[in-house]
Design a protein around this motif. Structure first.
Motif, PDB file in Angstrom:
ATOM      1  N   SER A 111       0.790  -1.220  -0.011  1.00 57.19           N
ATOM      2  CA  SER A 111       0.049   0.130  -0.043  1.00 57.19           C
ATOM      3  C   SER A 111       0.861   1.263  -0.085  1.00 57.19           C
ATOM      4  N   THR A 112       1.961   1.323   0.618  1.00 57.74           N
ATOM      5  CA  THR A 112       3.117   2.505   0.611  1.00 57.74           C
ATOM      6  C   THR A 112       4.174   1.984  -0.363  1.00 57.74           C
ATOM      7  N   LEU A 140      -3.028  -0.737  -6.549  1.00 55.84           N
ATOM      8  CA  LEU A 140      -2.432   0.002  -5.455  1.00 55.84           C
ATOM      9  C   LEU A 140      -1.618   1.285  -5.921  1.00 55.84           C
ATOM     10  N   ALA A 320     -15.542   2.018  -6.558  1.00 55.52           N
ATOM     11  CA  ALA A 320     -14.357   1.680  -5.958  1.00 55.52           C
ATOM     12  C   ALA A 320     -14.032   0.271  -6.254  1.00 55.52           C
ATOM     13  N   ALA A 340     -11.456   6.018   6.085  1.00 53.90           N
ATOM     14  CA  ALA A 340     -10.515   6.664   4.713  1.00 53.90           C
ATOM     15  C   ALA A 340      -9.865   7.943   5.549  1.00 53.90           C
ATOM     16  N   TYR A 390      -8.486   7.547  -6.314  1.00 52.36           N
ATOM     17  CA  TYR A 390      -7.146   6.905  -5.869  1.00 52.36           C
ATOM     18  C   TYR A 390      -5.976   7.176  -7.096  1.00 52.36           C
ATOM     19  N   ARG A 394      -2.956   8.766  -3.778  1.00 54.23           N
ATOM     20  CA  ARG A 394      -3.112   7.356  -3.157  1.00 54.23           C
ATOM     21  C   ARG A 394      -3.483   7.320  -1.761  1.00 54.23           C
ATOM     22  N   SER A 398      -7.933   6.170  -0.648  1.00 49.85           N
ATOM     23  CA  SER A 398      -7.911   4.898  -0.352  1.00 49.85           C
ATOM     24  C   SER A 398      -8.862   4.668   1.188  1.00 49.85           C
ATOM     25  N   ALA A 412      -9.841  -3.645   1.328  1.00 52.13           N
ATOM     26  CA  ALA A 412      -8.996  -2.671   1.103  1.00 52.13           C
ATOM     27  C   ALA A 412      -9.553  -1.989  -0.228  1.00 52.13           C
ATOM     28  N   MET A 414     -10.148   1.169  -3.275  1.00 56.20           N
ATOM     29  CA  MET A 414      -9.456   2.213  -4.065  1.00 56.20           C
ATOM     30  C   MET A 414     -10.652   2.932  -4.831  1.00 56.20           C
TER      31      MET A 414
END
Length: 619
Positions: A111-112, A140, A320, A340, A390, A394, A398, A412, A414
């Motif tokens: 995710s990052t 992602l 989403a 969120a 997204y 990001r 998300s 999860a 987006m």
């Protein structure tokens, strides 16, 4: 010596199918980049002799497989983070699990990340989990991928095999819109093409893995985006200071800039930008600061600050992509807690538009999403939230879904785009409200929710209760499961997803009738606790009385007034509650009616007495 502070940082996620060598690769990287201390090497040597699978050599995977269960099974379960550096760059790498059941952990690690290293066993080629991870990586927002074709030693460092795998993945990568794809032939255990070029692949003219990661341009464009500041908390150490702490999720801000609160549109100016080292002239994406405004406006944790001319979307419905992580299937209309950023609201998946085949990308019709499935859904939130798509941001695009009963993260998401702007849709107030309607009827509105197995006696008791209330002059209505399925819910079947939607619609109608001041009898099997809880929550301050018509399955089946149990037992009727579909009895019903030990008139009187004791029947 530590690298100079100005050296850039790269966040990496490793992924791929189980036993493709992810942990071994990261262990080799740490070793070759001299990121291991002497005592770590000694521990690795000892653990390799005890748990290792590399003979007399180091088993580098053990550096990351920290859980005892992982060491015993030789797999990665949790997400392990490691930090290392070269003279050119700092790195944070997340080693994520390859097993299908731990896909949720892989999504967390990705995710990052700025770049994904997707490992493939040269013997096996691309597998279903490879496709799944590639699609999740794309969803992602990761645009840089390294295809690490590992265990090349086990195929004799065959050039043709490497090129076939690379070509197949390139076709997938083009579909998923990756910005860069770098295939690298590796033997992680032996270090081939990890930090140094391998003599076993003279036919390969590309960079080593470390060389590519050092030179990869992943310059963040977040600073060029519109200013976004999610408020993490209100900083008020004393009566003279009020600031808003958080981390910029996009853009830049300077003292004197105009801002608005996304949800309310209330304006202000930035008076000060406060940091640990003192006041700053400006800040940009990634900076953690406290913003002080030039005036007092209503701002709280979860609000999003934006520029007046580039305000984020504010909506209570949006489309989403969703990666489902729950053990139980996602069913449309079931309620979850949506988070969120710092915003937290109740939310419902109103529609599953389609699932996505992880291998082909094909859209598949679906009424539910199972564990690790990917789908496109419509989401409705109880209150409007502020967000960006997204693809644009990001951080602000998300969200996660949390099960309201277990408090576990089950999805999860987006965000793709809003379905409507909440700023343009408002609840209309009318002069005649619920209280006025109820006073005219000399009663208080209530919803009596009768639940129990088919044949338990729900409708019979509800009918007798309504007769008694009618005789007392009460204003009532009964919503019966069979009757409603002839009209409002005639399009619904008896799958779990349809049962959930069946209850959602009926609860909405019951709420409207309660708002009209009526006492409403709802007679539905309503087999799931989650949906009965949803119905209760939807009523707000309308009295909700759950009535469990507690008839044992054996007794209900003996009665079988409609012959349904006989059909279910013979296989003619599928998804029948109590036979091949579960019934979850209430745990804390306001009223439990034992139809075996009492006659129906006595039970009806018990219900009316409950209404009278609650003061709902007026005079």
């Amino acid at each position: 010596m530590l690298p100079a502070p100005e050296i850039s940082q790269l966040r990496i996620v490793t992924c791929g199918s189980v036993d493709d060598g992810k942990s071994t690769l990261i262990g080799r990287i740490l070793h070759d980049c001299q990121a291991l201390l002497d005592d770590q090497v000694e521990v690795l040597k000892r653990d390799s002799a005890t748990h290792g699978t590399a003979g007399d050599d180091f088993d580098f995977a053990l550096l990351l497989d920290g859980l005892e269960a992982e060491r015993e099974q030789g797999i990665t379960i949790d997400v392990a983070y490691r930090y290392f550096a070269t003279p050119k760059r700092r790195f944070i790498v997340a080693d994520t699990p390859g097993h299908v059941q731990y896909t949720r952990n892989m999504a967390t690690g990705a995710s990052t990340a700025d770049v994904a290293i997707l490992l493939v066993d040269a013997r096996k080629g691309l597998l279903e989990q490879t496709f799944r991870h590639a699609r999740i990586v794309s969803l992602l927002g990761i645009r840089h991928v390294v295809l690490a074709v590992n265990k090349m030693d086990l195929v004799g460092f065959d050039q043709a095999r490497f090129e076939d795998i690379a070509a197949e993945f390139m076709a997938l990568g083009h579909e998923l819109a990756f910005k860069t794809i770098q295939p690298v032939p590796l033997c992680a255990r032996g270090g081939d093409n990890v930090a140094a070029a391998s003599p076993h692949t003279p036919w390969y003219g590309g960079p080593t893995l470390i060389g590519h990661l050092e030179s990869l341009d992943v310059t963040s464009m977040r600073a060029e985006l519109p200013f976004r500041f999610p408020v993490q908390w209100v900083n008020r150490p004393d009566a003279d200071f009020r600031g808003f702490a958080g981390t910029l999720a996009g853009g830049r801000v300077s003292a004197g800039d105009d801002i608005v609160v996304a949800n309310s549109g209330k304006p202000a100016k930035i008076a000060r930008i406060v940091s640990f080292d003192g006041d700053l002239e400006g800040a940009e994406a990634g900076d953690a600061v406290t913003l002080v405004l030039d005036r007092e406006i209503d701002i709280s944790r979860g609000d999003l600050l934006c520029p007046p001319g580039a305000r984020s979307h504010v909506a209570d419905q949006f489309s989403a992509h969703l990666v489902w992580m729950g053990e139980e299937d996602l069913l449309a209309s079931r309620r979850y807690r949506l988070k969120a950023g710092r915003q937290s609201v109740s939310a419902t998946i109103t529609d599953i538009k389609h699932a996505v085949d992880v291998s082909s990308g094909q859209k598949l019709a679906a009424k539910s999403l199972g564990l690790n499935a990917i789908g496109v859904v419509n989401v409705s939130t109880a209150q409007p939230i502020a967000f960006d798509p997204y693809a644009e941001n990001r951080v602000t695009g998300s969200f996660i879904l949390i099960d309201r009963f277990t408090n576990q993260t089950v999805g999860a998401g987006m965000i793709d785009f809003p379905l409507r702007r909440a700023l343009n849709v408002h609840l209309q107030d009318f002069a005649i409200d619920r209280d006025a309607r109820a006073r005219l009827k000399d009663q208080k509105p209530a919803v009596l929710w009768f639940t129990g197995l088919s044949g338990a006696g729900k409708s019979t008791i509800a009918d007798r209760v309504e007769k008694r209330l009618f005789a007392l002059g009460a204003h009532t209505y009964t919503l019966d499961g069979d009757n409603v399925r002839h009209g409002l819910n005639r399009d619904l079947g008896f799958t779990d997803a349809d049962r959930v939607e069946n209850i959602r619609r009926v609860a909405e109608v019951a709420k409207l009738m309660g708002d009209a001041g009526l006492i409403v009898m709802v007679s539905f099997i309503s087999p799931f606790r989650a949906e009965r809880r949803m119905a209760r929550d939807m009523m707000g301050d309308i009295d909700f009385i759950e009535v469990h018509v507690a008839t044992p399955l054996k007794v209900a089946e003996e009665r079988d007034p409609k012959g349904l149990y006989a059909k279910a037992r013979s296989g003619q009727l599928k998804n029948f509650t109590g036979i091949d579909s579960p019934y979850e009895p209430p745990e804390n019903a306001e009223l439990v009616l034992d139809t075996v030990g009492n006659d129906l008139d006595t039970l009806a009187d018990m219900v009316v007495d409950t209404l009278r004791n609650r003061g709902l029947l007026g005079n």
